[in-house]
Design a protein around this motif. Structure first.
Motif, short mmCIF file in Angstrom:
data_model
loop_
_atom_site.label_atom_id
_atom_site.label_comp_id
_atom_site.label_asym_id
_atom_site.label_seq_id
_atom_site.Cartn_x
_atom_site.Cartn_y
_atom_site.Cartn_z
N CYS A 20 0.83 -1.21 0.00
CA CYS A 20 0.00 0.00 0.00
C CYS A 20 0.86 1.26 0.00
N ILE A 21 1.98 1.21 0.72
CA ILE A 21 2.89 2.36 0.72
C ILE A 21 3.42 2.60 -0.69
N VAL A 22 3.82 1.52 -1.36
CA VAL A 22 4.34 1.64 -2.74
C VAL A 22 3.25 2.15 -3.67
N VAL A 23 2.04 1.58 -3.56
CA VAL A 23 0.92 1.99 -4.41
C VAL A 23 0.59 3.46 -4.17
N GLY A 24 0.56 3.87 -2.90
CA GLY A 24 0.23 5.26 -2.58
C GLY A 24 1.23 6.23 -3.18
N ILE A 25 2.52 5.96 -3.00
CA ILE A 25 3.55 6.83 -3.56
C ILE A 25 3.46 6.87 -5.08
N THR A 26 3.21 5.71 -5.70
CA THR A 26 3.09 5.64 -7.16
C THR A 26 1.91 6.47 -7.66
N LEU A 27 0.77 6.34 -6.97
CA LEU A 27 -0.41 7.12 -7.37
C LEU A 27 -0.15 8.62 -7.22
N GLY A 28 0.58 8.99 -6.18
CA GLY A 28 0.91 10.39 -5.99
C GLY A 28 1.76 10.96 -7.11
N LYS A 29 2.63 10.11 -7.66
CA LYS A 29 3.48 10.53 -8.77
C LYS A 29 2.71 10.55 -10.10
N LEU A 30 1.84 9.56 -10.31
CA LEU A 30 1.15 9.43 -11.59
C LEU A 30 -0.05 10.37 -11.72
N PHE A 31 -0.73 10.61 -10.61
CA PHE A 31 -1.96 11.42 -10.65
C PHE A 31 -1.91 12.55 -9.62
N PRO A 32 -0.97 13.45 -9.76
CA PRO A 32 -0.80 14.50 -8.74
C PRO A 32 -2.00 15.42 -8.59
N ASP A 33 -2.69 15.71 -9.68
CA ASP A 33 -3.84 16.62 -9.59
C ASP A 33 -4.99 15.99 -8.79
N ALA A 34 -5.27 14.73 -9.08
CA ALA A 34 -6.34 14.05 -8.35
C ALA A 34 -5.99 13.91 -6.87
N VAL A 35 -4.75 13.56 -6.58
CA VAL A 35 -4.31 13.41 -5.19
C VAL A 35 -4.37 14.76 -4.48
N ASN A 36 -3.97 15.83 -5.17
CA ASN A 36 -4.02 17.16 -4.58
C ASN A 36 -5.45 17.57 -4.26
N ALA A 37 -6.38 17.22 -5.13
CA ALA A 37 -7.79 17.53 -4.89
C ALA A 37 -8.29 16.80 -3.65
N LEU A 38 -7.92 15.52 -3.50
CA LEU A 38 -8.31 14.76 -2.31
C LEU A 38 -7.73 15.36 -1.04
#
Length: 352
Positions: A20-38
C-alpha cells in the motif's frame, strides 16, 4: 484464552502495508492533480476521505463493545494508570532525549544545526499527542478488551486538551505555541463520538430486534474484513499525499526514523513489562502497550504545519512518524500475540 488465530490476510498484513505504501507513492506521482484535490478536502485540518476510512476502521469495533462493561473499568485501574504514566510522564521526555541524542550529536554531521532543531521539534510534538483512532485497530489485532480500550482513549483525549500545549511548550522552550483546538475537536468528533454513537445504537437496536445469533453471524462476521481494508486504503491515501516528500528526502527520512522507532519499542516494552509485573490481564496489557507507543499523527502534522510551515523539517518529522508507525506497531502486535502465555489465562470473551 487460546492464542489469537490470524487468517491469511491478517498474518501477512505487514506485506500488504508495504504494498500500500508503494501503491500510494506511485499514485501520488502518476496522478498528482487528483491526489491534490483529495488532500484539500478538509474540515479544520482534518482530511475527510481519511476521516471516513478511519471511521470504517473503528465502527465495526464499536459495535462489539458491551457498553455496560465500561462502568466496570474502575475495578481494574492498573492498566489505565500504566497508560497514563507512559503517555504523559515517559513518552514526551524519552522522545525529547532520543531526538536530542541523535539529531544534535550522532547525526549532526549529516543534517546540520538548523535541521536538527526542526527534527527535534517535530519529534517532540509527535510524541506529545497520544494515538486516538488507530489504537482500536491495534486492540482488535491483539484481542484487546474493546470497552477498556475505549475508556483509555477517551481519558487520554481529555488529558490531551489540557497537557498537550504545556508539555510541548516546556520541551521546546517556546512560549507562543497555539494548539489548534478545532483540530482536536473535529478529530474527537469524527474518530470517537460519531462511531461510538453509531456503534451503540446499532448494537442496541439489532440485538433487541434480531437477537444475538443473527447479530454475530449476519452482521459482525461480514464486517470483520472492513477494518483491515479501511486501514490499507488509508495508507494508500496518506502516502499518495506524502509521496513527493518521501522520495525527495529519503536519506533524512531514514535518519529521522531511527529515534522514532527506538522510542516506539521503548515505550511499548515498558508499558507491557509494567503490565506483566502488575498482573494486568493481557486483553488490557496489549492495547495499553500499543496506546503508549503510537501517536495522534493528524494533530501532530497540523500543529507543525501551523508553527513551522508545510515544508519544514518539523513537519517532515511528523510525516515520518506516520511512515514508521504502521509497520512497527504491527510488529508490536505480533509480539503481544506471541507472548499471550506470559499472562494469566482469561475467560474467552464473547464476540459481542
Amino acid at each position: 484464552m487460546s492464542e489469537k488465530r490470524l487468517d491469511f490476510f491478517e498474518r501477512y498484513l505487514t506485506v500488504w502495508v508495504g504494498l500500500c505504501i508503494v501503491v500510494g507513492i506511485t499514485l501520488g506521482k502518476l496522478f498528482p492533480d487528483a491526489v491534490n484535490a483529495l488532500s484539500k478536502m478538509e474540515v479544520s485540518h482534518v482530511n475527510l476521505p481519511i476521516a471516513i476510512l478511519i471511521w470504517l476502521m473503528i465502527y465495526p469495533m464499536m459495535i462489539k463493545i458491551d457498553f455496560s462493561a465500561i462502568l466496570k473499568v474502575g475495578e481494574k485501574p492498573r492498566g489505565l494508570l500504566i497508560t497514563l504514566f507512559i503517555n504523559w510522564i515517559v513518552k514526551p521526555f524519552s522522545m525529547a532525549f532520543l531526538a536530542w541524542l541523535f539529531f544534535k550529536h550522532i547525526f549532526i554531521g549529516y543534517i546540520g544545526e538548523d535541521l536538527a532543531n526542526e527534527y527535534i521539534a517535530g519529534s517532540i510534538i509527535l510524541a506529545a499527542a497520544p494515538c486516538t483512532a488507530m489504537v482500536f485497530v491495534w486492540s482488535y489485532l491483539t484481542d484487546g478488551d474493546p470497552a477498556y480500550t475505549l475508556v483509555q482513549v477517551a481519558i487520554n483525549d481529555l488529558i490531551m486538551l489540557v497537557l498537550f500545549a504545556p508539555i510541548v511548550m516546556f520541551l521546546l522552550g517556546v512560549s507562543d505555541i497555539v494548539v489548534p483546538k478545532d483540530v482536536l475537536f473535529m478529530s474527537v468528533l469524527l474518530y470517537i463520538v460519531i462511531p461510538l454513537v453509531a456503534g451503540y445504537l446499532t448494537r442496541r437496536i439489532l440485538l433487541k430486534s434480531k437477537g444475538e445469533e443473527w447479530f454475530n453471524t449476519k452482521l459482525l462476521a461480514p464486517l470483520k474484513p472492513v477494518t483491515i481494508l479501511a486501514l490499507l486504503a488509508t495508507l494508500v491515501i496518506i502516502f499518495a499525499f506524502q509521496g513527493e516528500t518521501i522520495l525527495s528526502n529519503w536519506f533524512n527520512i531514514i535518519l529521522i526514523a531511527v529515534p522514532i522507532t527506538i522510542q516506539v519499542y521503548f515505550n511499548s516494552s515498558l508499558a507491557y513489562g509494567l503490565a506483566k509485573f502488575l498482573n494486568v490481564p493481557h486483553s488490557i496489557a496489549a492495547p495499553g502497550a500499543l496506546i503508549g507507543a503510537s501517536n495522534f499523527f493528524e494533530l501532530a502534522v497540523a500543529v507543525t504545519i501551523s508553527l513551522f510551515g508545510l515544508q519544514s523539517g518539523a513537519t517532515l518529522a511528523t510525516v515520518v512518524g506516520v511512515l514508521v508507525e504502521v509497520p512497527v506497531m504491527l510488529s508490536v502486535c505480533s509480539f503481544c500475540n506471541r507472548t499471550r502465555d506470559w499472562f494469566p489465562k482469561e475467560e474467552k470473551q464473547k464476540a459481542v
